[in-house]
Write an enzyme that holds these catalytic residues in place. Structure first.
Site, PDB file in Angstrom:
ATOM      1  N   HIS A 171      -9.360   1.060   5.020  1.00  0.00           N
ATOM      2  CA  HIS A 171      -8.073   1.263   5.695  1.00  0.00           C
ATOM      3  C   HIS A 171      -8.285   2.200   6.890  1.00  0.00           C
ATOM      4  CE1 HIS A 171      -4.003   2.486   6.564  1.00  0.00           C
ATOM      5  NE2 HIS A 171      -3.634   1.382   5.950  1.00  0.00           N
ATOM      6  N   SER A 220       3.661  -2.032  10.463  1.00  0.00           N
ATOM      7  CA  SER A 220       5.108  -2.058  10.679  1.00  0.00           C
ATOM      8  C   SER A 220       5.754  -3.388  10.286  1.00  0.00           C
ATOM      9  CB  SER A 220       5.443  -1.685  12.131  1.00  0.00           C
ATOM     10  OG  SER A 220       5.040  -0.350  12.394  1.00  0.00           O
ATOM     11  N   ASN A 224       0.865  -1.177   0.000  1.00  0.00           N
ATOM     12  CA  ASN A 224       0.000   0.000   0.000  1.00  0.00           C
ATOM     13  C   ASN A 224       0.900   1.225   0.000  1.00  0.00           C
ATOM     14  OD1 ASN A 224      -1.797   2.042   0.522  1.00  0.00           O
ATOM     15  ND2 ASN A 224      -2.356   1.335   2.581  1.00  0.00           N
ATOM     16  N   GLY A 239       2.729   2.199  10.843  1.00  0.00           N
ATOM     17  CA  GLY A 239       3.667   3.300  10.673  1.00  0.00           C
ATOM     18  C   GLY A 239       4.393   3.706  11.938  1.00  0.00           C
ATOM     19  N   GLU A 266      -6.665   4.574   8.010  1.00  0.00           N
ATOM     20  CA  GLU A 266      -6.453   6.007   7.736  1.00  0.00           C
ATOM     21  C   GLU A 266      -7.690   6.622   7.107  1.00  0.00           C
ATOM     22  OE1 GLU A 266      -2.792   5.428   5.623  1.00  0.00           O
ATOM     23  OE2 GLU A 266      -1.822   4.873   7.505  1.00  0.00           O
ATOM     24  N   GLU A 299      -5.097  -5.005  10.778  1.00  0.00           N
ATOM     25  CA  GLU A 299      -4.064  -3.994  10.985  1.00  0.00           C
ATOM     26  C   GLU A 299      -4.372  -3.195  12.248  1.00  0.00           C
ATOM     27  OE1 GLU A 299      -2.106  -2.790   7.039  1.00  0.00           O
ATOM     28  OE2 GLU A 299      -3.981  -1.707   7.153  1.00  0.00           O
ATOM     29  N   LYS A 313       0.113   4.225  -0.276  1.00  0.00           N
ATOM     30  CA  LYS A 313      -0.526   5.391   0.352  1.00  0.00           C
ATOM     31  C   LYS A 313      -0.317   6.645  -0.516  1.00  0.00           C
ATOM     32  CE  LYS A 313      -0.099   3.127   4.787  1.00  0.00           C
ATOM     33  NZ  LYS A 313       0.030   3.234   6.230  1.00  0.00           N
TER      34      LYS A 313
END
Ligand code: PGA
Length: 252
Positions: A94, A210, A9, A170, A96, A164, A11
């Site tokens: 996702h 991560s 991904n 991240g 985010e 996730e 992003k």
């Protein structure tokens, strides 16, 4: 036996020339790694260029999001119709998108259903935040997301789930393979309840958060974990190739 899947991904990273350069570097090795499904998910504006580069290879392309309406006055949105023929996969839900763009479980479900109806394969993301995790609510939180995300979906064979945990994305602080494997096992149990037949056993459930070449082999060694959804480490061709190799070797 489930074929492992490694999806990168990207992003909101890479301009179009950078995306093409990244995939071109990956093309030196990635197509030759067998026994694992490899997906790159660049930003929308690079999908066409990347798809052209990987065309005829075993590398698949995914979009990072999609809107559920086929067309109309939805400024800035991209529909399934526009993605058909351009991508194999689409990521929905996702964290985010849930966090920064306020997507609800119902939105995620609409997106997943629209993408599946349009013949695409879908990666539905779920995961708890740190507070829920510390309260010991990870399983129940993720279970609710899975039930809502999959509501009304009858055929699950083109669907993948990515677990996730938000606190691991991240941050450099990955979950442990044991904890991620336990949650993924729980997710598979939930899928078993909502879907009939062998769907739950056939479904790939990925870990994300991560993931690096230093920790991924241990995730892949867990029998419940079928691959990875990779952010940061997918922006480097060498590390993405290494992760893909680790996934392939996990089944050897
Ligand atoms: P990360 O992102 O690998 O950079 O933690 C994972 C993701 O958000 O899919």
């Amino acid at each position: 036996m489930r074929t492992p899947l490694v999806a990168g991904n990207w992003k909101m990273n890479t301009t179009v020339p950078e995306a093409v350069a990244l995939v071109d570097t990956m093309l030196n090795d990635l197509p030759f790694i067998q026994g694992v499904e490899k997906v790159v998910c660049p930003p929308f504006v690079s999908l066409d260029a990347v798809r052209q580069r990987v065309s005829g290879t075993s590398i698949l392309v995914g979009a990072q999001d999609v809107y559920w309406e086929p067309k109309g006055a939805y400024t800035g949105e991209i529909s399934v119709l526009m993605l058909q023929g351009m991508v194999d996969y689409v990521i929905v839900g996702h964290s985010e998108r849930r966090q920064y763009f306020h997507e609800s479980d119902q939105d995620v479900n609409r997106k997943a259903r629209a993408a599946l109806d349009g013949g695409l394969r879908v990666i539905v993301c779920v995961g708890e935040n740190l507070a829920e995790n510390e309260l010991g609510h990870a399983e129940s939180f993720v279970e609710a997301q899975v039930r809502a995300g999959l509501a009304g979906i009858e055929t699950l064979d083109r669907l993948v789930i990515a677990y996730e945990p938000i606190w691991a994305i991240g941050t450099g602080r990955a979950a442990t393979p044991e904890n991620a494997g336990a949650i993924i096992g729980h997710i598979r149990g939930v899928v078993r309840q909502v879907a009939s037949g062998p769907a739950a056993d056939a479904m790939r459930i990925l870990y994300g958060g991560s993931v690096t070449p230093d920790n991924f082999a241990a995730f892949m060694a867990h029998p419940e974990i079928d691959g990875g959804l990779v952010g940061g480490a997918s922006l480097n061709a060498d590390s993405f190739v290494t992760l893909t190799r680790q996934a392939a070797e996990s089944t050897a």
